[in-house]
Enzyme design. Sequence first.
Site, PDB file in Angstrom:
ATOM      1  CB  ILE A 142       6.341   3.708  32.688  1.00 22.99           C
ATOM      2  CG1 ILE A 142       7.094   2.397  32.947  1.00 22.99           C
ATOM      3  CG2 ILE A 142       6.724   4.760  33.689  1.00 22.99           C
ATOM      4  CD1 ILE A 142       8.603   2.527  32.827  1.00 22.99           C
ATOM      5  N   GLY A 143       3.817   1.481  31.746  1.00 19.97           N
ATOM      6  CA  GLY A 143       3.396   0.611  30.656  1.00 19.97           C
ATOM      7  C   GLY A 143       2.504  -0.490  31.162  1.00 19.97           C
ATOM      8  N   GLY A 150       0.349  -4.231  29.702  1.00 21.91           N
ATOM      9  CA  GLY A 150       0.069  -5.170  28.624  1.00 21.91           C
ATOM     10  C   GLY A 150      -0.730  -6.346  29.111  1.00 21.91           C
ATOM     11  CB  ALA A 151      -1.823  -9.420  27.321  1.00 21.75           C
ATOM     12  CB  SER A 152       2.163 -10.638  30.437  1.00 19.64           C
ATOM     13  OG  SER A 152       3.029  -9.583  30.087  1.00 19.64           O
ATOM     14  N   GLY A 153       0.860  -8.008  32.273  1.00 16.75           N
ATOM     15  CA  GLY A 153       1.069  -7.280  33.517  1.00 16.75           C
ATOM     16  C   GLY A 153       1.397  -5.820  33.288  1.00 16.75           C
ATOM     17  CG  ASP A 185       8.012 -11.409  21.051  1.00 10.17           C
ATOM     18  OD1 ASP A 185       7.547 -11.241  19.899  1.00 10.17           O
ATOM     19  OD2 ASP A 185       7.539 -10.855  22.051  1.00 10.17           O
TER      20      ASP A 185
END
Length: 988
Positions: A686-687, A689-692, A811
């Site tokens: 479902i998503g 990104g750069a980290s996984g 963050d």
Amino acid sequence: MLLFLLFFLSFLSPLHLSLSLTQDGLSLLEAKIHLSDPSNSLSSWNSSDQTPCNWYGVTCHNTTVTAVNLNSLSLSGPFPISLCRIPSLTSLSLSNNFINSSLPSLTFPNCRTLRHLNLSQNTLIGRIPHSLSRISSLQHLDLSFNNLSGPIPSSIATLPKLESLILVNNFLTGPIPDFLGNISSLKLLHLAYNPFTPSHLPSQLANLTKLESLWCTSCNLVGPIPHSLGALVNLKNLDLAENSLTGTIPESFSGLKSVTQIELYSNSLSGELPLGLANLTQLESFDASMNGLTGTIPEGLCRLKLASLNLFSNKLEGSLPEVIVSSTKLYELKLFNNNLVGELPSNLGRNSPLNDIDVSYNNFSGKIPASLCNGGQLEELILIYNSFSGEIPESLGNCKSLRRVRLRNNKLTGIVPDGFWGLPHMYLLEVIENSLSGHVSNSISGAKNLSSLLISKNQFNGSIPDGIGYLGKLLEFDGSYNKFSGRLPDSMVRLSQLDNLDLSHNEFSGEIPGGIVRHWNQLNDLNLAYNRFNGKIPIELGSLHVLNYLDLSSNYFSGEIPKQLQNLKLNVLNLSNNQLSGDIPPLFANENYRMSFEGNPGLCGDLPGLCPSSGESKKQKYAWIFSSIFVLAGVLFVVGVGWFCLKYRNMKKLKKGINISKWRSFHKLGFSELEIVKLLSEDNVIGSGASGKVYKVVLSNGEVVAVKKLWGTTNNFNGVVSSEKDDFEAEVETLGKIRHKNIVRLWCCNNSGDSKLLVYEYMPNGSLGDMLKSSKKSLLDWPIRCKIAIDAAEGLAYLHHDCAPPIVHRDVKSNNILLDGEFGAKVADFGVAKVVGGVGPGAESMSVVAGSYGYIAPEYAYTLRVNEKSDIYSFGVVILELVTGKPPTDPEYGESNLVKWASSTLEQKGLNYVIDPTLDSKYTEVISKVLSVGLICTSSLPITRPTMRRVVKMLQEATTVPKSTSVKDETLSPYYYEEAHVHQGSVA
């Protein structure tokens, strides 16, 4: 001939076509050409005019331009050099724009007539040019809030008429120069918030005999305060806060005859307060908090017309002089965290409009003065951790202005005044650990704003009054360790916002009506232990899905344990020492829960030895022992074979599988970790990104979880890199030990080296950021956005104020605020969270910046120093997103961001151009207040941002205080103060 014609045509530019326009007008038009004007603010600058004197921002004397004021127009581009060609220009102000060049060194000799130059709040870079010194008529120079670097040029000292030098909040380096003491005409010297090289405050500044304001907050000052400063007889404001100054406060300060404000907080000053301070007859505010001062308060200091006296976090000893009541202007008295003794003056507040009194963590004794609220303005009464005795004054029962009352850990006795319980604006009442007695008055129904009622460890008796049900905003009720009796009133069904209810160690009786429990759907902690409750445990408890802590021990509950309790994700379950019987629900029938059920003779279930028979024979015991040995041997054999098979299979499938031996749980799980591994298919992503990647996993028991699968150890947040700690390690370390309803839950994790799994509760509505950008944005009406803002603020306040040591998220952004099925908000993603030494002006240096573009606080970006103020700035951006519906960065803003766009648009065009047009206009007044909170949070100066606890209060007040109330609207004021009591290493 052809060449001549081309030259002639090129010469006919728009400027030269306007032959009737004055030379001043031509210079202004040339400046307009080189500036970007997105809001078309310079539309009146028209070449068809004969004179520019009617143009926006232009001031003339006769037909000659003398002043140009283009503040807050969102102009961008290089510094408009042509403006310096206007021969009679005396004032030039381009403040609060986006002028983004360096200052041309050859420009300013042409501005020879300038007396006032204001280029503050832009994005100027480079060094301050030496050529400024050639503007001999210059009186006021303001270059604050830019990105200027390098040392202050020595040529500045040659300006013969300079009265104001304002260089606040830049990147200036080098020591604060001695030569500034040569500018004899100087009245204002403001150098605060620059990363100067650590240095002494120059003693030569004492030569500035006309100086009225010296502001050097956070300038890396070290060493003692120069005694020579006492010669500044015209000085009104002295601010040397947040440095590393040492030594004593000079006795020579007695010579500052005109001073009204002295700020010395957050240094390392020592010694006693000078007796000469009592001679400063104009002094209104004195703040030497957070130092290492000793001794007593000079008696004469309290005779002054002080409006604010702050001496907390020192080592002061002695009593508070009775003459403090002579101050007719005293509205704030803060002396907490000292060693003061004796009684408070009996007439304190009689002749002054006291608004805020905090003398916590001292050794004060005696009675609470009855005159504290004589002025009718007392809002905060904080007396915790002293030895005050006697009764709470009857007069405080009529103090309608009171909002926060904290009297815990004293020796107060007697009955609480009837009116005190029902003060209409009070939202916090804390009297824990005293010896107060009597009933809780039914007049408590008038305390409509009460959110925290903390009255434990007293001698209150009788029943809880029906009036408690009118406290619709009550979040926390701690009445433990008293002598309350009777049944819980039916009116408690109305407490739908209740988060924490602790009535343990009392004499309550009767059954707990399921009809009441059913409505406590926000309840996180329920503790009714050590009472006389009877009947069955309500099955409705199983429907309280956020319940985290349940203690019903040491009562007279009977019957079976409701199987519905298995629906809960409990960290603590204690049903021991009751009269329960029947089977233990399967989820709890294991050794981990043994202590939860002890002392219930009818509960044997599948837990051998939970209720052993006293008549068991030795033969049975021995038989049980031998059978246990054989069973154990069999188990070991099976385990050994299984271990061999597992190792063999792992060796074959090392690259495909996940090492299940490294699972770690943080809550009681109702599912198998192995099942999660099997369901991690690409169809469930479902998503990414750069980290996984993030997976949605629907388990066989119907439960849904979110699984984040990380790889590698590099942290990358929208291009801003942080390598201080591995994402996985930081997330586990943080979320594994904190519990709050507005912090996303980490169920369990797996670390197998190359692939790491984090299993969270699933949030059906995804992130706030995605919601604001998608077609679902229409679902976010204003009441829902308010709820999201308050929920997220409470989660961050928990991190900053209730965790010891505090945690900074680092963050905070809309993509890290997740929404459940009812749009409740929870803070998520703690991959770069940092535990800091304390909450306050101090900050901890990081090796690199972490965070996301558009959300990073300006001071964090260039100093790499992090504290809770960085989170508050980022959260302010989130508030602006909720109000405007716009992202933090966008091409629409040019080289700016949402913060500057919102403030400049609000100032130039008004509120309606800032608010998201999809929001209902009937909420405009409340939206305006919330917008004010967002702008305060995003203040460029960290010191002016409120604490997160204060932000929660401001948002609650902005969204709930009726328009007709007489209480002042605090959300519009840029300065807020929140006590930060440090006691035994934690924040009170």
